[in-house]
Write a protein that holds these residues in place. Structure first.
Motif, PDB file in Angstrom:
ATOM      1  N   LYS A  47       0.382   0.276  -3.388  1.00 58.74           N
ATOM      2  CA  LYS A  47      -0.054   0.733  -2.059  1.00 58.74           C
ATOM      3  C   LYS A  47       0.424   2.156  -1.804  1.00 58.74           C
ATOM      4  N   ARG A 100      -1.880   5.513  -1.100  1.00 59.11           N
ATOM      5  CA  ARG A 100      -1.672   6.397   0.053  1.00 59.11           C
ATOM      6  C   ARG A 100      -1.444   7.836  -0.408  1.00 59.11           C
ATOM      7  N   HIS A 104      -4.794   9.318  -1.213  1.00 56.10           N
ATOM      8  CA  HIS A 104      -5.505   9.643   0.024  1.00 56.10           C
ATOM      9  C   HIS A 104      -4.913  10.882   0.690  1.00 56.10           C
ATOM     10  N   ARG A 105      -3.581  10.991   0.706  1.00 57.31           N
ATOM     11  CA  ARG A 105      -2.954  12.180   1.305  1.00 57.31           C
ATOM     12  C   ARG A 105      -3.362  13.445   0.553  1.00 57.31           C
ATOM     13  N   TRP A 125      -8.369   6.080   6.103  1.00 59.06           N
ATOM     14  CA  TRP A 125      -8.812   7.020   5.076  1.00 59.06           C
ATOM     15  C   TRP A 125     -10.322   7.101   4.993  1.00 59.06           C
TER      16      TRP A 125
END
Length: 85
Positions: free
Chosen positions: A10, A14, A17-18, A52
Motif C-alpha cells: 500500500k 501511494r 501516486h505521489r 488518486w
C-alpha cells in the motif's frame, strides 16, 4: 520488526501516486490503479484509491481535494462519484 507485506505494498502504491501527482503523469496513475485492481482481484486490499482519481464533478486532479459544487453533495470531503469505478 518490519511492516507486513500488504502495508508495504500500500505504501509503495501511494508513493507511485505521489510521484505521478508531482510529475503530473496520468500514465503513472493509471499503472498504479491497474496494480490496485489486480491486487483486489487476488483478494488483497490495495487501500483507498479514490484520492488518486480525477473527480468527474469538480475536476479535482488526482491527489487534490474535492471542492464544493452547488447541487452536489460531498461525503468525507469527496464527491461520491469520485469513488465509483
Amino acid at each position: 520488526m518490519s511492516e507486513p507485506v500488504e502495508e508495504r505494498a500500500k505504501d509503495a502504491l501511494r508513493d507511485v501516486h505521489r510521484a505521478a501527482t508531482r510529475h503530473r503523469d496520468r500514465g503513472l496513475h493509471r499503472t498504479a490503479l491497474e496494480i490496485s485492481h489486480m491486487a483486489r482481484e487476488l483478494g488483497h486490499d490495495p487501500g483507498p484509491i479514490e484520492d488518486w482519481r480525477p473527480c468527474p464533478v469538480c475536476g479535482a486532479e488526482p491527489g487534490a481535494s474535492c471542492i464544493q459544487v452547488p447541487g452536489h453533495d460531498m461525503v468525507g470531503g469527496a464527491h461520491p462519484e469520485r469513488t465509483r469505478e
